[in-house]
Design a protein around this motif. Sequence first.
Motif, mmCIF file in Angstrom:
data_model
loop_
_atom_site.group_PDB
_atom_site.id
_atom_site.type_symbol
_atom_site.label_atom_id
_atom_site.label_comp_id
_atom_site.label_asym_id
_atom_site.label_seq_id
_atom_site.Cartn_x
_atom_site.Cartn_y
_atom_site.Cartn_z
ATOM 1 N N CYS A 52 0.863 -1.177 0.000
ATOM 2 C CA CYS A 52 0.000 0.000 0.000
ATOM 3 C C CYS A 52 0.904 1.232 0.000
ATOM 4 O O CYS A 52 1.780 1.349 0.858
ATOM 5 C CB CYS A 52 -0.880 -0.035 1.242
ATOM 6 S SG CYS A 52 -1.761 1.515 1.525
ATOM 7 N N ARG A 54 0.390 4.078 0.872
ATOM 8 C CA ARG A 54 0.123 4.995 1.976
ATOM 9 C C ARG A 54 0.725 4.496 3.284
ATOM 10 O O ARG A 54 1.325 5.249 4.030
ATOM 11 C CB ARG A 54 -1.407 5.108 2.102
ATOM 12 C CG ARG A 54 -1.926 6.367 2.707
ATOM 13 C CD ARG A 54 -1.843 7.532 1.746
ATOM 14 N NE ARG A 54 -2.179 8.768 2.425
ATOM 15 C CZ ARG A 54 -3.346 9.389 2.324
ATOM 16 N NH1 ARG A 54 -4.272 8.900 1.531
ATOM 17 N NH2 ARG A 54 -3.565 10.502 2.993
ATOM 18 N N CYS A 55 0.542 3.187 3.585
ATOM 19 C CA CYS A 55 0.939 2.715 4.923
ATOM 20 C C CYS A 55 1.946 1.561 4.890
ATOM 21 O O CYS A 55 2.325 1.056 5.948
ATOM 22 C CB CYS A 55 -0.300 2.295 5.710
ATOM 23 S SG CYS A 55 -0.973 0.730 5.153
ATOM 24 N N CYS A 64 -4.537 -0.149 0.636
ATOM 25 C CA CYS A 64 -5.140 -1.237 1.408
ATOM 26 C C CYS A 64 -6.551 -0.814 1.845
ATOM 27 O O CYS A 64 -6.913 0.365 1.757
ATOM 28 C CB CYS A 64 -4.282 -1.572 2.625
ATOM 29 S SG CYS A 64 -4.315 -0.323 3.909
ATOM 30 N N CYS A 67 -6.689 2.040 4.513
ATOM 31 C CA CYS A 67 -6.379 3.390 4.018
ATOM 32 C C CYS A 67 -7.489 3.927 3.118
ATOM 33 O O CYS A 67 -7.713 5.125 3.058
ATOM 34 C CB CYS A 67 -5.046 3.398 3.274
ATOM 35 S SG CYS A 67 -3.635 3.223 4.378
HETATM 36 ZN ZN LIG Z 1 -2.620 1.262 3.640
#
Ligand SMILES: [Zn+2]
Length: 236
Positions: A52, A54-55, A64, A67
């Motif tokens: 992912c 973002r994370c 994911c 997120c």
């Molecule tokens: Zn994520």
Amino acid sequence: MSNSILKRINNCLRLGLGAIPQSCVLCAALGCRDGLCRACNSSLTTIAYTHCPRCALPTDGNLCGACLKTPPEFDSVTAAFIYAFPTDALIQSLKYHANLAITCVLAEKLIEAAPGSVGADFFLPVPLAREKQRERGFNQAHEIAKILGSYYGVPVEANLCGRVRNTLSQTSLPWSERTKNIRGAFSCTHDLTGKKIILVDDVLTTGATLNELAKTLRKQGAAEIRAWVVVRTLPM
Ligand SMILES: [Zn+2]
Ligand SMILES: [Zn+2]
């Protein structure tokens, strides 16, 4: 790793972090300058996996579910390792045995995993709770950030944000309670309008701490908040 990275990391060792020869954290070989022998160092490969953006949780490369549902306050996470042997041993040696020489190795791996250009105004190490910092004598995130800062020539702002509330240790709590525990833990009174910030930490578990810190910085006007962490823990 390029010669120039090695040269600059060696400079950081010369700053004193790895001045005392010691045994390798992983295999106990003697005479290592940075806490890890050459063989163990070269066996530590950063894990390439699709994740992912973002994370940094493993996915097919898309965001994911978590997120998508609740986008975090930070924009992205760069992690050098997944939390597993032998990286866990390095982190524990640093945190619980004050083996500061290891910070050079960890920062070096983070540099390898990170994009070539930083494009940030400053690094911001995640502040430790005051009591914990007093007990430990140092903040491992700050130690890592100092090396990154000197490598990239980017300032490190360790006092921009304070940890105003002593929270329970996140590791002592179930994942579901960590967001609540960390709420309101940070304070910042500086104007950060338009600033691009890279948060630095050793371990990312639920992301609750990073998220709370990023939320505090957003309120002060930060435009972009990325996080660089040495290891990403995966949900069990
Ligand atoms: Zn994520
Ligand atoms: Zn070794």
